[in-house]
Write a protein that holds these residues in place. Sequence first.
Motif, PDB file in Angstrom:
ATOM      1  N   GLU A 264       0.821  -1.213   0.000  1.00 39.83           N
ATOM      2  CA  GLU A 264       0.000   0.000   0.000  1.00 39.83           C
ATOM      3  C   GLU A 264       0.857   1.266   0.000  1.00 39.83           C
ATOM      4  O   GLU A 264       0.558   2.218  -0.717  1.00 39.83           O
ATOM      5  CB  GLU A 264      -0.929  -0.002   1.209  1.00 39.83           C
ATOM      6  CG  GLU A 264      -1.934   1.118   1.172  1.00 39.83           C
ATOM      7  CD  GLU A 264      -2.934   1.011   2.315  1.00 39.83           C
ATOM      8  OE1 GLU A 264      -3.957   1.680   2.207  1.00 39.83           O
ATOM      9  OE2 GLU A 264      -2.676   0.284   3.283  1.00 39.83           O
ATOM     10  N   ASP A 265       1.943   1.286   0.773  1.00 40.79           N
ATOM     11  CA  ASP A 265       2.815   2.459   0.801  1.00 40.79           C
ATOM     12  C   ASP A 265       3.419   2.725  -0.571  1.00 40.79           C
ATOM     13  O   ASP A 265       3.466   3.864  -1.027  1.00 40.79           O
ATOM     14  CB  ASP A 265       3.929   2.284   1.830  1.00 40.79           C
ATOM     15  CG  ASP A 265       3.414   2.355   3.256  1.00 40.79           C
ATOM     16  OD1 ASP A 265       2.330   2.940   3.467  1.00 40.79           O
ATOM     17  OD2 ASP A 265       4.095   1.830   4.153  1.00 40.79           O
ATOM     18  N   ALA A 266       3.892   1.682  -1.226  1.00 42.09           N
ATOM     19  CA  ALA A 266       4.480   1.837  -2.557  1.00 42.09           C
ATOM     20  C   ALA A 266       3.435   2.324  -3.557  1.00 42.09           C
ATOM     21  O   ALA A 266       3.734   3.164  -4.413  1.00 42.09           O
ATOM     22  CB  ALA A 266       5.086   0.515  -3.016  1.00 42.09           C
ATOM     23  N   MET A 267       2.219   1.832  -3.423  1.00 42.23           N
ATOM     24  CA  MET A 267       1.145   2.266  -4.322  1.00 42.23           C
ATOM     25  C   MET A 267       0.814   3.743  -4.100  1.00 42.23           C
ATOM     26  O   MET A 267       0.540   4.474  -5.053  1.00 42.23           O
ATOM     27  CB  MET A 267      -0.097   1.394  -4.132  1.00 42.23           C
ATOM     28  CG  MET A 267       0.080  -0.023  -4.631  1.00 42.23           C
ATOM     29  SD  MET A 267      -1.270  -1.138  -4.179  1.00 42.23           S
ATOM     30  CE  MET A 267      -2.664  -0.342  -4.911  1.00 42.23           C
TER      31      MET A 267
ATOM     32  N   VAL B 176       2.922   6.073  -3.070  1.00 37.19           N
ATOM     33  CA  VAL B 176       4.014   6.854  -3.660  1.00 37.19           C
ATOM     34  C   VAL B 176       3.845   6.939  -5.164  1.00 37.19           C
ATOM     35  O   VAL B 176       3.956   8.017  -5.755  1.00 37.19           O
ATOM     36  CB  VAL B 176       5.382   6.242  -3.283  1.00 37.19           C
ATOM     37  CG1 VAL B 176       6.504   6.899  -4.077  1.00 37.19           C
ATOM     38  CG2 VAL B 176       5.637   6.376  -1.799  1.00 37.19           C
ATOM     39  N   VAL B 177       3.557   5.825  -5.796  1.00 41.64           N
ATOM     40  CA  VAL B 177       3.366   5.817  -7.250  1.00 41.64           C
ATOM     41  C   VAL B 177       2.194   6.709  -7.638  1.00 41.64           C
ATOM     42  O   VAL B 177       2.278   7.477  -8.606  1.00 41.64           O
ATOM     43  CB  VAL B 177       3.148   4.366  -7.766  1.00 41.64           C
ATOM     44  CG1 VAL B 177       2.703   4.358  -9.214  1.00 41.64           C
ATOM     45  CG2 VAL B 177       4.414   3.560  -7.593  1.00 41.64           C
ATOM     46  N   PHE B 178       1.103   6.644  -6.882  1.00 35.93           N
ATOM     47  CA  PHE B 178      -0.058   7.479  -7.179  1.00 35.93           C
ATOM     48  C   PHE B 178       0.315   8.951  -7.155  1.00 35.93           C
ATOM     49  O   PHE B 178       0.023   9.695  -8.085  1.00 35.93           O
ATOM     50  CB  PHE B 178      -1.187   7.216  -6.172  1.00 35.93           C
ATOM     51  CG  PHE B 178      -2.323   8.190  -6.295  1.00 35.93           C
ATOM     52  CD1 PHE B 178      -3.287   8.024  -7.283  1.00 35.93           C
ATOM     53  CD2 PHE B 178      -2.419   9.291  -5.449  1.00 35.93           C
ATOM     54  CE1 PHE B 178      -4.328   8.934  -7.418  1.00 35.93           C
ATOM     55  CE2 PHE B 178      -3.453  10.205  -5.570  1.00 35.93           C
ATOM     56  CZ  PHE B 178      -4.419  10.017  -6.559  1.00 35.93           C
ATOM     57  N   TRP B 179       0.978   9.389  -6.070  1.00 36.67           N
ATOM     58  CA  TRP B 179       1.302  10.812  -5.945  1.00 36.67           C
ATOM     59  C   TRP B 179       2.353  11.258  -6.932  1.00 36.67           C
ATOM     60  O   TRP B 179       2.337  12.398  -7.404  1.00 36.67           O
ATOM     61  CB  TRP B 179       1.690  11.163  -4.510  1.00 36.67           C
ATOM     62  CG  TRP B 179       0.481  11.210  -3.642  1.00 36.67           C
ATOM     63  CD1 TRP B 179       0.146  10.331  -2.654  1.00 36.67           C
ATOM     64  CD2 TRP B 179      -0.587  12.154  -3.716  1.00 36.67           C
ATOM     65  NE1 TRP B 179      -1.062  10.673  -2.111  1.00 36.67           N
ATOM     66  CE2 TRP B 179      -1.538  11.800  -2.745  1.00 36.67           C
ATOM     67  CE3 TRP B 179      -0.844  13.264  -4.512  1.00 36.67           C
ATOM     68  CZ2 TRP B 179      -2.707  12.513  -2.540  1.00 36.67           C
ATOM     69  CZ3 TRP B 179      -2.007  13.984  -4.310  1.00 36.67           C
ATOM     70  CH2 TRP B 179      -2.924  13.600  -3.335  1.00 36.67           C
ATOM     71  N   LEU B 180       3.290  10.387  -7.288  1.00 30.33           N
ATOM     72  CA  LEU B 180       4.283  10.761  -8.298  1.00 30.33           C
ATOM     73  C   LEU B 180       3.655  10.898  -9.684  1.00 30.33           C
ATOM     74  O   LEU B 180       4.178  11.623 -10.526  1.00 30.33           O
ATOM     75  CB  LEU B 180       5.419   9.738  -8.328  1.00 30.33           C
ATOM     76  CG  LEU B 180       6.355   9.769  -7.128  1.00 30.33           C
ATOM     77  CD1 LEU B 180       7.380   8.645  -7.236  1.00 30.33           C
ATOM     78  CD2 LEU B 180       7.057  11.117  -7.011  1.00 30.33           C
ATOM     79  N   ASN B 181       2.543  10.224  -9.905  1.00 30.65           N
ATOM     80  CA  ASN B 181       1.857  10.330 -11.194  1.00 30.65           C
ATOM     81  C   ASN B 181       0.917  11.531 -11.269  1.00 30.65           C
ATOM     82  O   ASN B 181       0.382  11.830 -12.333  1.00 30.65           O
ATOM     83  CB  ASN B 181       1.072   9.046 -11.503  1.00 30.65           C
ATOM     84  CG  ASN B 181       2.003   7.917 -11.879  1.00 30.65           C
ATOM     85  OD1 ASN B 181       3.044   8.132 -12.483  1.00 30.65           O
ATOM     86  ND2 ASN B 181       1.638   6.712 -11.493  1.00 30.65           N
ATOM     87  N   GLN B 182       0.704  12.220 -10.154  1.00 30.13           N
ATOM     88  CA  GLN B 182      -0.164  13.398 -10.147  1.00 30.13           C
ATOM     89  C   GLN B 182       0.630  14.616 -10.610  1.00 30.13           C
ATOM     90  O   GLN B 182       1.821  14.730 -10.340  1.00 30.13           O
ATOM     91  CB  GLN B 182      -0.718  13.654  -8.741  1.00 30.13           C
ATOM     92  CG  GLN B 182      -1.601  12.558  -8.218  1.00 30.13           C
ATOM     93  CD  GLN B 182      -2.820  12.343  -9.082  1.00 30.13           C
ATOM     94  OE1 GLN B 182      -3.524  13.283  -9.411  1.00 30.13           O
ATOM     95  NE2 GLN B 182      -3.046  11.109  -9.463  1.00 30.13           N
ATOM     96  N   PRO B 183      -0.031  15.558 -11.285  1.00 27.65           N
ATOM     97  CA  PRO B 183       0.663  16.797 -11.656  1.00 27.65           C
ATOM     98  C   PRO B 183       1.089  17.572 -10.405  1.00 27.65           C
ATOM     99  O   PRO B 183       0.480  17.440  -9.340  1.00 27.65           O
ATOM    100  CB  PRO B 183      -0.395  17.596 -12.418  1.00 27.65           C
ATOM    101  CG  PRO B 183      -1.488  16.640 -12.734  1.00 27.65           C
ATOM    102  CD  PRO B 183      -1.398  15.508 -11.764  1.00 27.65           C
ATOM    103  N   VAL B 184       2.135  18.361 -10.547  1.00 25.67           N
ATOM    104  CA  VAL B 184       2.670  19.117  -9.414  1.00 25.67           C
ATOM    105  C   VAL B 184       1.590  20.004  -8.795  1.00 25.67           C
ATOM    106  O   VAL B 184       1.475  20.097  -7.572  1.00 25.67           O
ATOM    107  CB  VAL B 184       3.885  19.963  -9.854  1.00 25.67           C
ATOM    108  CG1 VAL B 184       4.348  20.871  -8.731  1.00 25.67           C
ATOM    109  CG2 VAL B 184       5.017  19.061 -10.301  1.00 25.67           C
TER     110      VAL B 184
END
Length: 61
Positions: A11-14, A16-24
């Motif tokens: 869940e933690d890794a997911m 991080v991936v979710f937020w890194l894929n969001q625009p700044v």
Amino acid sequence: MVANRVRMEDEDAMDVVFWLNQPVAERIKAVTTLRRRYFTWLHGSFPDKIAKAVNKRKFDV
């Protein structure tokens, strides 16, 4: 309604991936919303100005 089973470790890794894929702009908007909610909960209202304080810590090498 759909539910997905996810291991806690994944869940933690997911997240991080979710937020890194969001625009700044979306990330900043989310952080601003969380700050506003926290300050309002803690103090009853959000201050008009927040003091900018940066502390630089010395590292022993």
